[in-house]
Design an enzyme around this catalytic site. Structure first.
Site, PDB file in Angstrom:
ATOM      1  N   GLU A   1       0.818  -1.215   0.000  1.00  0.00           N
ATOM      2  CA  GLU A   1       0.000   0.000   0.000  1.00  0.00           C
ATOM      3  C   GLU A   1       0.853   1.267   0.000  1.00  0.00           C
ATOM      4  O   GLU A   1       0.486   2.264  -0.625  1.00  0.00           O
ATOM      5  CB  GLU A   1      -0.921  -0.001   1.225  1.00  0.00           C
ATOM      6  CG  GLU A   1      -1.907   1.144   1.249  1.00  0.00           C
ATOM      7  CD  GLU A   1      -2.891   1.026   2.408  1.00  0.00           C
ATOM      8  OE1 GLU A   1      -3.779   1.883   2.508  1.00  0.00           O
ATOM      9  OE2 GLU A   1      -2.757   0.085   3.213  1.00  0.00           O
ATOM     10  N   ASP A   2       1.997   1.236   0.689  1.00  0.00           N
ATOM     11  CA  ASP A   2       2.758   2.473   0.909  1.00  0.00           C
ATOM     12  C   ASP A   2       4.071   2.559   0.144  1.00  0.00           C
ATOM     13  O   ASP A   2       4.760   3.575   0.231  1.00  0.00           O
ATOM     14  CB  ASP A   2       3.055   2.641   2.409  1.00  0.00           C
ATOM     15  CG  ASP A   2       1.785   2.833   3.225  1.00  0.00           C
ATOM     16  OD1 ASP A   2       0.771   3.250   2.641  1.00  0.00           O
ATOM     17  OD2 ASP A   2       1.813   2.557   4.438  1.00  0.00           O
TER      18      ASP A   2
END
Length: 733
Positions: free
Chosen positions: A75-76
């Site tokens: 996600e990051d």
């Protein structure tokens, strides 16, 4: 936190397994998050390390700890699931993918705030979004429960570092945690996470009350510790004499539970005597019961304050003996007795059993999780739409519970306030449908009796007994409510099927087509699929019940098979002996709607040539029209009635429902979304907790009214809805 602490804890639990993959995952996460910092200013890698430490503390398996280290990289960062699968295998990749898909926004939509709920179309969209997010959450849990354990560990560390974010975010995150994550930890049996999450939420949501109780607990700690030390000393001496090897410890009550007890019992802090309990941990089940006898020999047990959760475990796998006695100081003292294995389960819940699964006990592990999978299956199968699904989950998962026993000793959890009918449907649908009475602790009781913890409930059944509408006024579980409603829908099914066939024939006649030729089985199957209906008979039933308009069926037929048949796009032109009229009248002829049956454009109507009052339109089936057909048939004229572009006509609707908070708002939202004006409303509530709505509204066509009726029927707690008029059968549309 250094990775060495995670590795050390893992080695304690799994000494035979290599820690190299964990170290590799740490290096992978460190490189992926390089340069990233958290709101607190610390390097981002500290967060996945802390999550992995929490998971190691829960004695989770290696794949789960690795997934905890990697849970944010997709996600990051630029890392992908494919790269994780290549480096660490499919199992880890699946866990990381599951956590990634459960974004924080999925949980945020489920939180109830003080802000006003949206209405109309926005409200329906929000409901569908909440329901879909809950489905995602439980689908992930059903696929692999470790996904939710990782998510809980992630949230616990976020709560532990909440000081670094704004007060607004603190409130939002704490509210979300208390409403969603805390109950999930409880249902998964992870007490260690549950109480920590709740106390942290308490700290941020009600800081003054938190500080006040924390200070009071601290001031009395020395006195309590002295008292508990005395109890432990007495117990240890007696247990040694009986050759029972035991670990005895004090268990302080956490702050949120103290606050909740003060609120529920409306008492002051000084009136709470069980701030600390004693936990006695032994090696065998036999030792548990032997120790219980010693406790009751030392101190006087308080009647009604004993619970045996060893022979009757809770559905979340919790086992322990609970007893309350009058302690040495003359105040109530709670004592819990369990084995070391039970103690691990009490603290770690489902997480505690991963080591047994890894060791080959997969079947036993899966049996212990069967309650969760069955509950999720019930939520999915019982709910007909997003509203029902959302209400089912929030009622059953996040509500307080009561634990009762069947005559065979099986423990069953139900929402607080549940009745024998709720239990009957939990056992089996057929038991619920034939339920005629109940015995609670040996006494015959009314079916509406709320059950209490520890009740032994016997359901009495009788062939020929059937559910009652009254049950809907007192059952608590969504499962029972949905099954009762489904039974009544099936009861009316045959009637609706026949009525649906009649409506389709009428519509075909009105359009001037041969329904025997047009409505072939293959055509109806395609229409049923297009309308998301199971089959042809279900399509007839839906038309008969008013959830699908007959006009819609013919419109779908025109769309799906234009090469096969060409349906007219408007009503047939006037034929001999038949008028084709528009609302408002025909040249030189006064036309008006009858008040008795209030026909609408699209209804099958006849015109009655009155004396001096023009042509009066009546719906087929109107009682007055049937009288005219017998006495003055020569005055009746067949009519095709087309709707104008802007005309609206008054009609009356009656809604019968179970009275509840928000029902009027839900009904109003249906009319608002349909852009329909309610001219008059009369609402009557009855002693049996039902409500009747008599509404006068304006609609353009019978098709519009049918759509409104269908949407109202979808609302939770609506029992029936129909047009009011002098016709045969209240459901005639």
């Amino acid at each position: 936190m250094p990775i060495s602490e995670v590795v050390e804890k893992f080695r304690e639990c799994y000494p035979a397994e290599s820690v190299d993959p964990i170290l590799s995952a740490c290096d992978f996460a460190l490189k992926a998050h390089e340069g990233q910092v958290r709101d607190s200013g610390e390097p981002y890698i500290e967060h996945p390390l802390q999550v992995a430490a929490i998971l190691a503390g829960l004695e989770m398996d290696r794949a789960t700890i690795i997934a905890g280290l990697l849970h944010d990289v997709v996600e990051d960062t630029s890392a992908s699931i494919i790269s994780i699968s290549h480096e660490f295998g499919e199992e880890v990749a699946s866990l990381v993918d599951g956590v990634t898909k459960l974004s924080n926004s999925d949980f945020e939509t489920l939180v109830h705030t003080d802000e006003p709920e949206p209405t109309g179309k926005k409200r329906n969209q929000e409901t569908r979004r909440r329901a879909e997010n809950l489905r995602k959450i439980f689908l992930a849990m059903a696929k692999d429960i470790r996904v939710m354990v990782i998510k809980l560990a992630d949230r616990l560390h976020n709560m532990q570092t909440l000081d670094s974010v704004s007060p607004e975010r603190q409130q939002r995150i704490a509210t979300e945690t208390l409403q969603i994550y805390g109950p999930l930890a409880h249902r998964l049996g992870i007490w260690q996470m549950k109480w920590r999450l709740e106390d942290l939420c308490f700290k941020y949501l009600q800081p003054e009350a938190f500080e006040d109780i924390a200070a009071k607990v601290a001031r009395t700690r020395e006195e309590r510790e002295h008292s508990i030390a005395e109890v432990i000393g007495l117990l240890q001496a007696r247990l040694r004499d009986a050759n029972i090897d035991a670990t005895i410890q004090g268990r302080p009550k956490h702050l949120w539970s103290i606050y909740q007890k003060m609120l529920k019992q409306e008492i002051d802090f000084t009136e709470i005597y069980d701030l600390t309990a004693v936990r006695l941990i032994v090696h065998t089940v036999t030792d548990c019961y032997h120790a219980l006898g010693i406790v009751h020999d030392l101190w006087i047990p308080i009647p009604g304050k004993f619970a045996d959760h060893i022979s009757h475990p809770k559905p979340n796998m919790y086992q322990s003996l609970h007893t309350k006695v009058i302690g040495p100081s003359g105040e109530p003292l709670e004592i819990q007795i369990r084995t070391f294995e039970m103690h691990r389960t009490a603290d770690f819940g489902v997480a505690a059993h991963w080591r047994y699964k890894e060791g080959g006990g997969a079947d036993a592990f899966d049996r212990k999780l069967a309650w969760l999978r069955q509950q999720m299956f019930d939520w999915h199968t019982d709910a007909r739409d997003a509203n029902e699904f959302l209400r089912s989950v929030t009622n059953d998962l996040f509500a307080d519970q009561v634990f009762v026993f069947t005559p065979r000793g099986e423990v069953i959890d139900l929402p607080a306030g549940s009745t024998p009918v709720d239990l009957a449907y939990r056992v089996h649908s057929q038991v619920g449908e034939t339920c005629c009475g109940a015995r609670v602790c040996g006494r015959i009781v009314p079916l509406s009796t709320p059950l209490k913890n520890g009740d032994i409930v016997q359901i009495l059944t009788r062939t020929g007994s059937t559910p009652s509408f009254d049950w809907l006024t007192f059952v608590k579980s969504s499962h029972a409510k949905n099954k009762i409603r489904a039974w009544f829908r099936r009861l009316r099914r045959a009637e609706n099927v026949e009525h649906g066939k009649e409506l389709l024939v009428r519509e075909g006649t009105r359009l001037g087509v041969d329904t025997n030729e047009v409505l072939k089985d293959d055509a109806l199957e395609k229409i049923a699929a297009a309308l998301n209906v199971a089959g042809i008979e279900d399509l007839y039933a839906a038309v008969g019940a008013g959830t699908v308009a007959a006009q819609t069926v013919f419109n779908k037929l025109r769309e799906s098979e234009p090469h096969r048949i060409e349906l007219p796009t408007s009503l047939n032109p006037a034929r001999e002996g038949k008028l084709n009229i528009a609302p408002g009248g025909v040249d030189q002829v006064l036309i008006r709607r009858s008040r008795c049956c209030q026909p609408l454009p699209g209804d099958e109507v006849l015109g009655y040539v009155s004396r001096g009052r023009g042509l009066v339109l009546h719906r087929q089936g109107c009682a007055n029209l049937m009288n005219y057909q017998q006495r003055e048939p020569e005055r009746l004229v067949p009519i095709d009635w087309e709707s104008g572009s802007v005309e609206r006509f008054q009609t009356e609707l009656r809604i019968e429902a179970l009275d509840r908070v928000g029902l009027l708002n839900d009904i109003g939202a249906v009319f608002s979304e349909a852009k329909t004006n309610i001219q008059q409303a009369q609402i009557q509530t009855n002693r049996d907790k039902t409500a009747i709505f008599n509404l006068t509204l304006e609609v353009a066509t019978v098709s519009q009214l049918t759509s409104i009726i269908a949407n109202i029927q979808k609302l939770s707690d609506v029992l029936d809805v129909y047009r009011v008029g002098s016709t045969n059968g209240k459901h005639a549309a």
